[in-house]
Design a protein around this motif. Structure first.
Motif, PDB file in Angstrom:
ATOM      1  N   ALA B  45       0.832  -1.205   0.000  1.00 36.56           N
ATOM      2  CA  ALA B  45       0.000   0.000   0.000  1.00 36.56           C
ATOM      3  C   ALA B  45       0.867   1.256   0.000  1.00 36.56           C
ATOM      4  O   ALA B  45       0.456   2.299  -0.501  1.00 36.56           O
ATOM      5  CB  ALA B  45      -0.927   0.006   1.212  1.00 36.56           C
ATOM      6  N   HIS B  46       2.052   1.160   0.582  1.00 35.58           N
ATOM      7  CA  HIS B  46       2.937   2.329   0.642  1.00 35.58           C
ATOM      8  C   HIS B  46       4.383   1.833   0.577  1.00 35.58           C
ATOM      9  O   HIS B  46       5.050   1.748   1.607  1.00 35.58           O
ATOM     10  CB  HIS B  46       2.671   3.125   1.926  1.00 35.58           C
ATOM     11  CG  HIS B  46       3.320   4.477   1.926  1.00 35.58           C
ATOM     12  ND1 HIS B  46       2.846   5.527   1.179  1.00 35.58           N
ATOM     13  CD2 HIS B  46       4.416   4.956   2.557  1.00 35.58           C
ATOM     14  CE1 HIS B  46       3.614   6.587   1.357  1.00 35.58           C
ATOM     15  NE2 HIS B  46       4.573   6.270   2.192  1.00 35.58           N
ATOM     16  N   ILE B  98      -4.998   4.440  -5.162  1.00 39.24           N
ATOM     17  CA  ILE B  98      -3.877   3.541  -4.893  1.00 39.24           C
ATOM     18  C   ILE B  98      -4.331   2.105  -4.647  1.00 39.24           C
ATOM     19  O   ILE B  98      -5.491   1.854  -4.304  1.00 39.24           O
ATOM     20  CB  ILE B  98      -3.022   4.015  -3.691  1.00 39.24           C
ATOM     21  CG1 ILE B  98      -3.817   3.922  -2.388  1.00 39.24           C
ATOM     22  CG2 ILE B  98      -2.465   5.396  -3.909  1.00 39.24           C
ATOM     23  CD1 ILE B  98      -2.935   3.919  -1.152  1.00 39.24           C
ATOM     24  N   ASN B 100      -4.627  -0.803  -2.256  1.00 34.00           N
ATOM     25  CA  ASN B 100      -4.655  -0.864  -0.796  1.00 34.00           C
ATOM     26  C   ASN B 100      -5.545  -2.019  -0.356  1.00 34.00           C
ATOM     27  O   ASN B 100      -6.764  -1.955  -0.498  1.00 34.00           O
ATOM     28  CB  ASN B 100      -5.162   0.466  -0.233  1.00 34.00           C
ATOM     29  CG  ASN B 100      -5.101   0.510   1.289  1.00 34.00           C
ATOM     30  OD1 ASN B 100      -5.029  -0.526   1.943  1.00 34.00           O
ATOM     31  ND2 ASN B 100      -5.144   1.695   1.856  1.00 34.00           N
ATOM     32  N   ASN B 102      -5.215  -3.148   2.847  1.00 36.48           N
ATOM     33  CA  ASN B 102      -4.892  -3.144   4.275  1.00 36.48           C
ATOM     34  C   ASN B 102      -6.058  -3.496   5.188  1.00 36.48           C
ATOM     35  O   ASN B 102      -5.843  -3.844   6.341  1.00 36.48           O
ATOM     36  CB  ASN B 102      -4.316  -1.787   4.689  1.00 36.48           C
ATOM     37  CG  ASN B 102      -2.865  -1.651   4.298  1.00 36.48           C
ATOM     38  OD1 ASN B 102      -2.282  -2.577   3.747  1.00 36.48           O
ATOM     39  ND2 ASN B 102      -2.282  -0.504   4.570  1.00 36.48           N
ATOM     40  N   SER B 103      -7.291  -3.391   4.689  1.00 39.99           N
ATOM     41  CA  SER B 103      -8.431  -3.692   5.569  1.00 39.99           C
ATOM     42  C   SER B 103      -8.255  -5.083   6.175  1.00 39.99           C
ATOM     43  O   SER B 103      -8.244  -5.222   7.399  1.00 39.99           O
ATOM     44  CB  SER B 103      -9.741  -3.603   4.791  1.00 39.99           C
ATOM     45  OG  SER B 103      -9.704  -4.471   3.671  1.00 39.99           O
ATOM     46  N   TRP B 104      -8.080  -6.091   5.349  1.00 37.33           N
ATOM     47  CA  TRP B 104      -7.904  -7.453   5.891  1.00 37.33           C
ATOM     48  C   TRP B 104      -6.444  -7.743   6.221  1.00 37.33           C
ATOM     49  O   TRP B 104      -6.147  -8.486   7.148  1.00 37.33           O
ATOM     50  CB  TRP B 104      -8.467  -8.508   4.934  1.00 37.33           C
ATOM     51  CG  TRP B 104      -7.843  -8.530   3.562  1.00 37.33           C
ATOM     52  CD1 TRP B 104      -8.296  -7.870   2.463  1.00 37.33           C
ATOM     53  CD2 TRP B 104      -6.647  -9.222   3.159  1.00 37.33           C
ATOM     54  NE1 TRP B 104      -7.457  -8.105   1.397  1.00 37.33           N
ATOM     55  CE2 TRP B 104      -6.435  -8.930   1.781  1.00 37.33           C
ATOM     56  CE3 TRP B 104      -5.740 -10.050   3.813  1.00 37.33           C
ATOM     57  CZ2 TRP B 104      -5.359  -9.439   1.057  1.00 37.33           C
ATOM     58  CZ3 TRP B 104      -4.664 -10.562   3.091  1.00 37.33           C
ATOM     59  CH2 TRP B 104      -4.477 -10.259   1.732  1.00 37.33           C
ATOM     60  N   ARG B 106      -4.066  -5.843   7.475  1.00 37.03           N
ATOM     61  CA  ARG B 106      -3.654  -5.365   8.795  1.00 37.03           C
ATOM     62  C   ARG B 106      -4.238  -6.248   9.897  1.00 37.03           C
ATOM     63  O   ARG B 106      -3.549  -6.634  10.837  1.00 37.03           O
ATOM     64  CB  ARG B 106      -4.097  -3.917   8.992  1.00 37.03           C
ATOM     65  CG  ARG B 106      -3.227  -2.890   8.252  1.00 37.03           C
ATOM     66  CD  ARG B 106      -3.847  -1.506   8.345  1.00 37.03           C
ATOM     67  NE  ARG B 106      -4.411  -1.275   9.668  1.00 37.03           N
ATOM     68  CZ  ARG B 106      -3.685  -0.928  10.732  1.00 37.03           C
ATOM     69  NH1 ARG B 106      -2.416  -0.692  10.608  1.00 37.03           N
ATOM     70  NH2 ARG B 106      -4.255  -0.789  11.911  1.00 37.03           N
ATOM     71  N   SER B 107      -5.529  -6.580   9.777  1.00 43.11           N
ATOM     72  CA  SER B 107      -6.154  -7.406  10.813  1.00 43.11           C
ATOM     73  C   SER B 107      -5.521  -8.797  10.858  1.00 43.11           C
ATOM     74  O   SER B 107      -5.303  -9.354  11.936  1.00 43.11           O
ATOM     75  CB  SER B 107      -7.663  -7.504  10.574  1.00 43.11           C
ATOM     76  OG  SER B 107      -8.260  -6.234  10.748  1.00 43.11           O
ATOM     77  N   LEU B 108      -5.206  -9.347   9.674  1.00 41.40           N
ATOM     78  CA  LEU B 108      -4.556 -10.661   9.628  1.00 41.40           C
ATOM     79  C   LEU B 108      -3.147 -10.575  10.239  1.00 41.40           C
ATOM     80  O   LEU B 108      -2.705 -11.492  10.940  1.00 41.40           O
ATOM     81  CB  LEU B 108      -4.480 -11.146   8.175  1.00 41.40           C
ATOM     82  CG  LEU B 108      -3.852 -12.526   7.927  1.00 41.40           C
ATOM     83  CD1 LEU B 108      -4.620 -13.613   8.670  1.00 41.40           C
ATOM     84  CD2 LEU B 108      -3.801 -12.850   6.434  1.00 41.40           C
TER      85      LEU B 108
END
Lengths: 257, 255
Positions: B45-46, B98, B100, B102-104, B106-108
């Motif tokens: 994502a970045h 972009i 991204n 990250n929704s899943w 980051r949680s994973l």
């Protein structure tokens, strides 16, 4: 006898562990906690939320920086709620926002509703008449970048107290002029550095950063700091905010990390 | 009747790895693989890394990784300076959609981090209590002398490699690698990870000073990830070269 006791206590331990685990895993029955919808990722989020609340000292202040530390600040997400091309555009509120912005936000008012003794609304002048707080803090985006800026605003606590928040209140939810809503628990809502910011780097909050008023919640990631505030709703129980909340879009509700 | 060494060995076979070592090995292995996968998703994502307190698309990067369409996308409105005397403090709005996930991701990442942290803590406590850490993993001074290390390096370069018995005692390089991962790399991963958290650094701002800022911590987190992946690669290759079936047996059923 001793053995019996041992068995009973062991059984108690097992039952205790099972019910704790059950609470954590099922999690959905408590009105004080974000629901998991039976999704294992949301269960992990819930574990993180509960562990952070249990293990970290309450309401530690985030580091505040010097003026020379202020960095460039990208603006992402909605940069103008009146733009019909925006991903989170709402026609009714977008049009209303356009009219208010044309009038220099002179007629703009933020509504405070829900579990408060005196529901009502505040103009920018009303908010500026309340105690103000200026802080130079770091904005951390879930994407991986960060930025340091100076924010000026009114502590959320002052607005909630002015509205007569009821003792049973547990959550504060924020609705924006676009299709965005976020919620905080009371620990974060009443944090001394949680402010409703009308100023950034010594000037009025720029359009792309959420004019005329945005939330600054410094102990969580950037997406909790809702821009373009329209409405604050105080609740006794958890509200996932439906289709416009982070949870139903697959994002964690608590993002202290 | 001459007693042979074989006769002296017990009829039942002794586990080459203790049960708790085997269980924690596989929980940690699964956690590390999931963390690496989700962590790489987050990095996508970045894919820019920085040194210091802050860093973003409008500030210079230490380096940028050519992964995903986000690499040097340049989708920003014309930057406008906040202060007349400081042209570096600008604001610009993103005009580019972009990549991204990250929704899943980051949680994973944090879900698997819980498995890693809890298992590591149990492993360290039992490892200290049973003496496993000190006896089998921490290298002695004489084992890391240049001579011994050189001999160990050379013996690893000779093919085919002898089939290993599996489990301790370990050679110098093995001890360095295992102790390095368990006692240095994994704790460093957890600490640099926590240094990116606004809630944790509010409570423990010392973490930011320790790593030279949250963005430095993110960069160290990335390099430690790269080292761990290198370890994982070498580890799996060594297992394959020293009797794959036997090695997997000793780490699963024990013998």
């Amino acid at each position: 006898m001793n053995k019996d006791k041992l068995i009973i206590s062991r059984r108690k331990i097992v039952t205790g562990l099972a019910s704790t685990g059950g609470l954590l895993l099922a999690g959905c029955s408590s009105p004080d906690l974000p629901p998991t919808y039976g999704n294992v990722l949301r269960m992990g989020d819930l574990l993180t939320y509960r562990a952070f609340r249990m293990l970290l000292p309450r309401q530690s202040l985030v580091r505040e920086y010097d003026h020379q530390d202020i960095s460039a600040s990208p603006a992402i997400g909605t940069s103008n709620p009146a733009d019909p091309q925006g991903n989170l555009f709402n026609a009714e509120r977008g049009a209303r926002y356009d009219r208010l912005r044309a009038g220099g936000f002179a007629d703009w008012r933020i509504k405070v509703e829900g579990r408060v003794a005196r529901p009502g609304s505040y103009s920018l002048a009303d908010l500026k008449a309340l105690p103000s707080r200026t802080q130079i803090t770091k904005h951390t985006c879930e994407e991986g970048w960060s930025a340091i800026a100076q924010w000026t605003g009114v502590p959320l606590r002052a607005v909630l107290e002015a509205s007569g928040m009821l003792p049973s209140a547990r959550f504060v939810n924020f609705y924006a002029y676009d299709e965005t809503a976020e919620g905080l628990d009371m620990l974060d809502a009443l944090h001394p550095q949680t402010i409703l910011a009308y100023g950034m780097n010594g000037r009025d909050l720029p359009l792309a950063h959420g004019a005329p008023l945005r939330l600054r919640i410094e102990t969580q990631l950037g997406y909790k700091s809702v821009k373009f505030l329209d409405r604050i709703v105080v609740k006794d129980e958890f509200d996932d905010l439906g289709k416009i909340g982070s949870l139903q879009n697959g994002w964690a509700w608590y993002v202290g990390i | 009747m001459a007693t042979t060494i074989v006769d002296l060995q017990p009829r039942y076979s002794v586990a080459r790895h203790a049960g708790w070592v085997r269980i924690s090995h596989w929980i940690l292995a699964a956690s590390v693989v999931t963390l690496a996968f989700s962590g790489f998703m987050i990095l996508m994502a970045h894919p820019r890394l920085y040194w210091g307190k802050v860093g973003n698309d409008l500030t210079p990067a230490l380096f940028e990784l050519p992964i995903t369409r986000n690499y040097m996308h340049g989708g920003w409105t014309t930057p406008i300076a906040f202060f007349p005397n400081n042209s570096a403090v600008v604001s610009a709005a993103r005009t580019y959609d972009i990549f991204n996930e990250n929704s899943w991701a980051r949680s994973l990442h944090f879900l698997s981090a819980w498995f890693l942290v809890v298992t590591s803590l149990i492993y360290l406590v039992v490892g200290l209590a049973t003496g496993h850490l000190w006896r089998d993993l921490v290298p002695r001074l004489r084992e890391v002398s240049p001579r011994t290390l050189w001999r160990d390096v050379m013996s690893h370069l000779r093919l085919p490699m002898p089939v290993a018995r599996g489990g301790p005692p370990y050679g110098s390089l093995q001890k360095l690698a295992y102790a390095g991962v368990i006692l240095i790399a994994l704790p460093l991963m957890v600490l640099t990870g926590l240094t990116m958290s606004p809630a944790v650094t509010a409570a423990y701002p010392l973490l930011m000073d320790l790593f030279g800022g949250s963005q430095s911590a993110r960069t160290i987190h990335f390099f430690a990830f790269a080292l761990l992946m290198l370890f994982l690669l070498v580890h799996v290759v060594m297992v394959a070269l020293t009797g794959f079936r036997h090695q997997i047996r000793t780490m699963t059923i024990g013998n």
